[in-house]
Design a protein around this motif. Structure first.
Motif, PDB file in Angstrom:
ATOM      1  N   LEU A 138     -20.611  41.605 -30.540  1.00  0.00           N
ATOM      2  CA  LEU A 138     -19.940  41.082 -31.724  1.00  0.00           C
ATOM      3  C   LEU A 138     -18.695  40.351 -31.235  1.00  0.00           C
ATOM      4  N   THR A 166     -15.512  37.581 -32.508  1.00  0.00           N
ATOM      5  CA  THR A 166     -14.819  36.851 -33.565  1.00  0.00           C
ATOM      6  C   THR A 166     -13.986  35.754 -32.926  1.00  0.00           C
ATOM      7  N   THR A 174     -12.221  31.118 -39.313  1.00  0.00           N
ATOM      8  CA  THR A 174     -12.650  32.221 -38.459  1.00  0.00           C
ATOM      9  C   THR A 174     -14.149  32.416 -38.629  1.00  0.00           C
ATOM     10  N   HIS A 215     -17.379  35.099 -37.341  1.00  0.00           N
ATOM     11  CA  HIS A 215     -17.815  36.341 -36.702  1.00  0.00           C
ATOM     12  C   HIS A 215     -19.253  36.110 -36.233  1.00  0.00           C
ATOM     13  N   GLN A 250     -22.759  37.536 -34.267  1.00  0.00           N
ATOM     14  CA  GLN A 250     -23.578  38.615 -33.749  1.00  0.00           C
ATOM     15  C   GLN A 250     -24.470  37.987 -32.693  1.00  0.00           C
TER      16      GLN A 250
END
Length: 151
Positions: A112, A114, A131, A133, A135
């Motif tokens: 993960l 960010t 921003t 995020h 995976q």
């Protein structure tokens, strides 16, 4: 990404702090490969290279933005989305994208990450700041994006 839990420069002008405390070894190798993935992803945007961006993804991939999720089942669907995104960036005269790693955690074959992004015009003025995020999953020796949530 750094493999020592500290900071390292990945060549993108970002301070790539890592919060997983990984030492050398498997996680350190993963951090290096993940840093390369995001360098390639950034270069794809900076050079407006659809295929280079597309190569950074696992399929199917899920992208959440504007409170709506989109599943891209195959390369054709993903390419169509990337083309539309690059056209929008071109219309806004974005000439450079840069990122800063906010956080990163690797666990086995998943991660993960960010990133804070800044997309600028040729005169250095920020056009977009946001921003994302990510995976990630490991696919053989490579790391690829399986999902994105845009804030």
């Amino acid at each position: 990404m750094a493999d020592d839990g500290g900071s390292a420069d990945s060549g993108n002008g970002a301070d790539d702090g890592v919060d997983d405390g990984a030492g050398s070894g498997a996680n350190g190798d993963a951090e290096e490969a993940i840093a390369q993935l995001f360098d390639d992803y950034q270069a794809g945007f900076n050079d407006y290279e659809i295929e280079r961006i597309c190569d950074c993804f696992a399929l199917p991939a899920v992208i959440w933005q504007h409170e709506k999720g989109h599943v891209f089942h195959d390369e054709e669907e993903l390419i169509e989305n990337i083309e539309a995104l690059l056209k929008a960036l071109e219309k806004e005269r974005v000439s450079h994208s840069d990122f800063h790693v906010v956080s990163s955690h690797v666990s086995g074959s998943s991660a993960l990450v960010t990133l804070d992004w800044s997309q600028e015009s040729s005169d250095g003025e920020a056009v977009f700041e946001f921003t994302c995020h990510y995976q990630l999953i490991q696919d053989g020796p490579d790391w690829v994006i399986a999902g994105i949530i845009n804030e």
